[in-house]
Structure formats: structure tokens, C-alpha cells
Scaffold this motif. Structure first.
Motif: not given
Length: 344
Positions: A13, A15-16, A19-20, A96, A222
Motif C-alpha cells: 500500500s 503508494d497511498y 494519505k489514509c 486507500d 483502481r
């Protein structure tokens, strides 16, 4: 004790996930330290998810914990989060997705008040938002016609759920000990276990509090996402596994005291059976048809009363007509539901 434990299942995970995590840290802007973020690295090997998790823990000791395990799937990661949670409440946030800061201010204020009570609310519910980022569209899913707003209630105080208003993992925050008391344990190496998470504990829930705020942002788009249609078709065996688990886990109607909850859970299981039927009819093969017949036989053998109720619903009557025309009718209904509810 922490007010709430947030579990983030992470599998490749990197790449994202930032933000979470940042959106959850914003739930404690004053630095009280009463939130806990459990980053469950579920055997990531293709990127630096594990390293990132450790770096986050180093930057926020006492708030963020990195937990590394061999790959067990989404359900296994949720189980690990629950086993390690020290918060009064437990919330799963997929890596995500993200939480809305304004909404969480109200929710956290309520949860913090519950820490002072002898009998805190069992289930806190809020809205979630389908974020179709690549399309630039968003759809808010609310429950203001189901629950009284800003008032603790029981199941008998609720109203009718529309077809698009099922409780999802995105919209719920459970009291941690309730999940443990009901023995919740999700199957490992299986997708779609979020359905079990929001179904099996419900008979144990006595009190509910609904906030009409858009708490959870659910990212859709995705290509490898589990709700992608082609991915769902390829994993239809796991949809069947989850549905069987739900049939076995709750003996409807005997296990449910509230008639309104009983009806809701019956409708939810009916929806699960409909999804099984539709995906098994997307491609016309002998294997698919055999699997479709077997899942209905499984329900009939385990719970004849529930089988009769679910089978005769308009939803399942139409999707299971034993002809090519019936197959096409079911697929047409699915396409219409996609457009109306924008679920994938």
C-alpha cells in the motif's frame, strides 16, 4: 485506555497509505494521545509498505503501532488489529481510503463522552462517500431516514432501510469489547469479509448512535480493486465462501430479538444471495450453474425457513429464473443497480 483504535490493513500500500494515515492523525489535532493507529502490514513484499509503517511508528510513538505479519488477507489483518486494539472503540480504515476531518471532529467528541459512561454506545454510525476519483464524481450514502439523528436508539427505533442503505464497514464504529464478546473472527485469505464484519455482530448491538456527517471516503477506481466487476467475477468462489459463513454464523430468525433487525438481516442476506447468483450467471458454464444451485441448496439445508423467505423476494426471484431470459434479466437488473447506486 484509548478512545478508539483505528486498524489499517496494508498490503503493498506504499503508494497511498500516507494519505489514509494523515487523515486519521487529524482526529487528534490537540495531541491528546487518545487515539491509536494500528498499521497492519499484511506480508507486503512488492514495495516499501513495511518500512513506511515503521517510519510512521517512529514519528508518532504511543499513537501509531506497526504490526508485521505473514500474509493472511484482509480478514486476517482486521483480526490482528482487533487482537491488538486497546481503544474503547474499533474502526477499520482501508489503506486507500481516508476520513473526513470535519466529520471526525463531531464523531470524536461523541466517542470521548462515551469513555466517561458506564454503558457506552455499542455501535456508532455515520455516512460514507463513494469517491470515483477518476470520474470526478462522488455519491453520499446516508441513513437519516433510518436512524434518529443525534440520539441514542435501539433497533426498534429504526425505520426501513432502502435497498442502497446497507451498513458497510465504512459506516460503522463498533465498541471493541462487543466484537470480542461475540467471538468475531474473519476468514483469512478471503475477500469480501467486510460483509461478515457488519452482519455477524448486529444481534449483540443494543444501542446505536447515528451522526449525519460524511465520515468515510471510499475510493473507487483502481483496476485491481476487489469491487472491480471483473475482479469480483474472478473471485466468485470467495463470495460464496463469505455467504456460507454468514448463513452459518447467525440463525435467523431465532438469534435475533428485534423484528426490525431480523428483517434488515434477512434483506442483507438476500442481497448476498442475489450477488452470488448474478456473478455465477455472468458467464454461462456448467460449473457456474452448479455452484449457483449449490449455494441455494446450502441455504435450504441450513435454514429452510429463511430459504423460503429469501428465495421468494423479487430480488432473487428475478435473478434466478431458470432460462436464458432469466439470466439476461438478472444481468440487466445488475447494470441498472450499478447506474443508480454507483457502487463500482
Amino acid at each position: 485506555m484509548k478512545t478508539i483504535s483505528f486498524a489499517i490493513p496494508c498490503y503493498n500500500s506504499a503508494d497511498y497509505m500516507d494519505k489514509c494515515i494523515e487523515s486519521i492523525l487529524a482526529c487528534d489535532p490537540d495531541g491528546r494521545g487518545d487515539i491509536e493507529i494500528l498499521i497492519v502490514d499484511d506480508g507486503s513484499v512488492k514495495d516499501n509498505t513495511a518500512q513506511k509503517a515503521d517510519e510512521w511508528e517512529q514519528r508518532h510513538p504511543g499513537v501509531i503501532r506497526a504490526i508485521h505479519q505473514s500474509n493472511k488477507g484482509h480478514g486476517g489483518a482486521v483480526n490482528t488489529g482487533l487482537e491488538n486494539a486497546t481503544g474503547l472503540y474499533y474502526k477499520v480504515v482501508d489503506s486507500d481510503d481516508w476520513l473526513d476531518a470535519d466529520a471526525m471532529r463531531e464523531i470524536m467528541a461523541y466517542l470521548r463522552r462515551q469513555t466517561e459512561l458506564k454503558e457506552p454506545t455499542d455501535l456508532v454510525v455515520a455516512n460514507y462517500v463513494y469517491e470515483k476519483v477518476y470520474e470526478g464524481s462522488r455519491t453520499v450514502m446516508h441513513y437519516r431516514n433510518v436512524f434518529p439523528v443525534g440520539k441514542e436508539c435501539g433497533w426498534e427505533d429504526t425505520h426501513h432501510f432502502n435497498q442502497s442503505q446497507y451498513l458497510l464497514m465504512h459506516s460503522v464504529i463498533y465498541r471493541t469489547e462487543l466484537l470480542r464478546d461475540c467471538g468475531l473472527k474473519l476468514p483469512e485469505h478471503t475477500f469480501y469479509v467486510d460483509n461478515i464484519f457488519v452482519y455477524v455482530p448486529l444481534p449483540y448491538v443494543q444501542t446505536i448512535y447515528y451522526l449525519d456527517v460524511d465520515m468515510y471516503r471510499y475510493f473507487i477506481g483502481r483496476e485491481d480493486q476487489s469491487v472491480n466487476e471483473q475482479v469480483m467475477y474472478s473471485r466468485r468462489d470467495q463470495q460464496l465462501r463469505v455467504t456460507r459463513h454468514m448463513i452459518d454464523a447467525v440463525d435467523l430468525p431465532d438469534a435475533v430479538e428485534s423484528r426490525r433487525l431480523e428483517k434488515y438481516m434477512e434483506n442483507y442476506l438476500s442481497m448476498m444471495m442475489c450477488i452470488c447468483s448474478i456473478f455465477l450467471r455472468m458467464e454461462k458454464t456448467e460449473e457456474n450453474e452448479r455452484d449457483r444451485e449449490e449455494i441455494w441448496q446450502y441455504l435450504e439445508e441450513r435454514n429452510p425457513v429463511l430459504y423460503k423467505r429469501v428465495k421468494r423476494t423479487a430480488l432473487n426471484w428475478g435473478t434466478n429464473l431458470p432460462t436464458e431470459a432469466g439470466r439476461q434479466l438478472g444481468l440487466f437488473g445488475y447494470r441498472m443497480a450499478q447506474k443508480i447506486f454507483k457502487f463500482n
